[in-house]
Write an enzyme that holds these catalytic residues in place. Structure first.
Site, PDB file in Angstrom:
ATOM      1  N   LYS A 125       0.867  -1.183   0.000  1.00 19.04           N
ATOM      2  CA  LYS A 125       0.000   0.000   0.000  1.00 19.04           C
ATOM      3  C   LYS A 125       0.901   1.229   0.000  1.00 19.04           C
ATOM      4  O   LYS A 125       1.911   1.259   0.722  1.00 19.04           O
ATOM      5  CB  LYS A 125      -0.908  -0.032   1.236  1.00 19.04           C
ATOM      6  N   SER A 131     -10.134  -0.226   6.920  1.00 22.59           N
ATOM      7  CA  SER A 131      -9.536  -0.177   5.582  1.00 22.59           C
ATOM      8  C   SER A 131      -8.807  -1.424   5.108  1.00 22.59           C
ATOM      9  O   SER A 131      -8.406  -1.484   3.949  1.00 22.59           O
ATOM     10  CB  SER A 131      -8.582   1.005   5.489  1.00 22.59           C
ATOM     11  N   SER A 155      -9.825   2.051   2.687  1.00 24.21           N
ATOM     12  CA  SER A 155      -8.902   2.764   1.826  1.00 24.21           C
ATOM     13  C   SER A 155      -7.882   1.875   1.120  1.00 24.21           C
ATOM     14  O   SER A 155      -7.245   2.326   0.172  1.00 24.21           O
ATOM     15  CB  SER A 155      -8.145   3.820   2.642  1.00 24.21           C
TER      16      SER A 155
HETATM   17  N1  GLN Z   1     -13.324   4.759   6.064  1.00 13.29           N
HETATM   18  C1  GLN Z   1     -12.711   5.088   7.311  1.00 13.29           C
HETATM   19  C2  GLN Z   1     -12.187   6.496   7.262  1.00 13.29           C
HETATM   20  O1  GLN Z   1     -12.305   7.094   6.264  1.00 13.29           O
HETATM   21  C3  GLN Z   1     -11.602   4.125   7.638  1.00 13.29           C
HETATM   22  C4  GLN Z   1     -10.395   4.346   6.820  1.00 13.29           C
HETATM   23  C5  GLN Z   1      -9.251   3.509   7.279  1.00 13.29           C
HETATM   24  O2  GLN Z   1      -9.405   2.487   7.948  1.00 13.29           O
HETATM   25  N2  GLN Z   1      -8.059   3.961   6.915  1.00 13.29           N
HETATM   26  O3  GLN Z   1     -11.659   7.005   8.193  1.00 13.29           O
END
Ligand code: GLN
Length: 419
Positions: free
Chosen positions: A11, A110, A86
């Protein structure tokens, strides 16, 4: 070398020496990391071969991979649909079998949510299990690195190589690392599975519920016993999370000032202009929204009302989980209330997007490990069950996931266009 020659993708939130690390943001579009993240270093040392970086929501803020400066990732099962976020790039790459496994991070879901949307397996380890050194910070009390692979077995193999103490990360816990792979085949112990009713509320798509019940029924046939428990404060998790995550991101992202690294605006008139325009140009709309929200929540006079209150809610949620783990060994829950949705479908309504994480966020608030495992697809779209364990109980979760995966082949299916 346990991973000799195995290709992995990282990532783009993990620093990779000499290679651009953008975090999906224009702000870091020109940033070449001067060192490797611990996760990258350890996988290299175990013999893995890094073949590239994966796209992601900007600074890991999002649930659909549509906030990336580089454009969205598409779901390999249906390219009109989102892969989740994400870590959507990592999940899509594994689903399409571009790589057998990829690194990912999970602040509020995410790793697990994109794994669920793409029909692959995602493990968010216990907070502190895996070093975050070299992982770009979003919300430090929640962020945790982990892995997405096709199967629980692949996740076990990679977790073993990634986990363990690292003195360069003060939140990394000194706790023995199990032989996760070997433990997959140890005899099945008796298991008490909790099904907290708050996870099966009316937000959950009934078809996803049925898909989860099929997995739970299988585990029962393997000797697991169901226990009914309650997590009364669970409905407060999402609002508390968005206060905490925004507050922490507004502080973490203050470092991007156009002075030391990252995007710098052209011809600044003075220092204020340099800060303002560099940040305005470098950050996308969702990141700016969170910084504004978080700055507001932390401002004098509001700190206790918002951040302090959210932290107290967080403590209640943590206690709820600890009470459950006195009666149960794991919790079975949904990952997402909905199936992978269409690109653009939820972009107009940030709050609707935030609510998609309602079943993953509580796990981050408590710092617990969570595993997303494919269950029976619905109309050709992947879906999943989430196993939540007590602290450092990854081996048990992976073992029960593995048993299910020996019985089913959802995790082995490849999207038709990529077969
Ligand atoms: N969708 C959540 C956020 O936007 C979680 C994102 C994540 O786990 N990085 O904060």
């Amino acid at each position: 070398m346990p991973l000799a020659g195995i290709p992995v993708a990282h990532k783009d939130i993990f620093c990779t020496e000499g290679i651009r690390t953008s975090c999906g943001s224009r702000m870091l579009d020109n940033f070449i990391a001067p060192y490797d993240a611990t996760i990258v270093e350890r996988l290299d040392a175990a013999g893995a071969v890094s073949v590239g970086k994966t796209n992601m929501d900007e600074f890991a803020m999002g649930s659909s991979n549509e906030t990336s400066f580089y454009g969205p990732v598409r779901n390999p099962w249906d390219t009109e649909r989102v892969p989740g976020g994400s870590s959507g790039g990592s999940a899509a790459a594994v689903a399409a079998r571009l790589v057998p496994a990829a690194t990912a991070t999970d602040t509020g879901g995410s790793i697990r949510q994109p794994a669920a949307f793409c029909g692959v397996t995602g493990l968010k380890p216990t907070y502190g299990r895996v070093s975050r050194y070299g992982m770009v910070a979003y919300a430090s009390s929640l962020d945790q690195g982990g892995v997405i692979g096709a199967s629980a077995e692949d996740c076990a193999l990679l977790l073993g190589a990634m986990a363990g103490f690292d003195e360069r990360d003060s939140t990394c816990v000194e706790h023995p690392v199990s032989d996760y792979l070997a433990e997959l085949d140890s005899p099945l112990e008796s298991l008490r599975i909790a099904l907290p009713k708050e996870f099966f509320d009316d937000r959950l798509d009934a078809r996803i519920r049925a898909s989860i019940e099929e997995a739970v029924a299988f585990w029962e046939r393997q000797g697991a016993r169901l226990v009914e428990v309650s997590l009364p404060n669970l409905p407060l998790a999402t609002p508390a999370y968005y206060v905490i995550a925004s507050a922490e991101c507004s502080s973490n992202l203050a470092r991007y000032d156009g002075v030391r690294y990252g995007h710098r605006c052209a011809d600044p008139e003075n220092l204020d202009d340099l800060f303002c325009r560099s940040r305005e140009e470098g950050f996308g709309a969702e990141v700016r929204r969170r910084i504004m929200l978080g700055t507001y929540a932390l401002s004098a006079g509001y700190y206790q009302a918002y951040y302090g209150k959210a932290q107290r809610v967080r403590q209640l949620i943590r206690q709820d989980f600890q009470e459950v783990f006195e009666q149960a060994d794991v919790i079975a829950a949904p990952v997402s209330p909905v199936l992978p949705f269409l690109l653009g479908e939820k972009l107009e309504d940030p709050v609707e997007m935030y609510l998609i994480d309602c079943y993953t966020i509580p796990v981050n608030l408590a710092g617990l490990p969570g595993l997303s495992i494919p269950t029976r697809p619905i109309d050709g779209l992947p879906t999943a069950v989430q196993l939540i364990g007590n602290y450092f109980d990854e081996a048990r979760m992976l073992r029960w996931g593995h048993v299910w995966q020996q019985e089913t082949d959802w995790h082995r299916q490849v999207p038709p266009e990529f077969a």
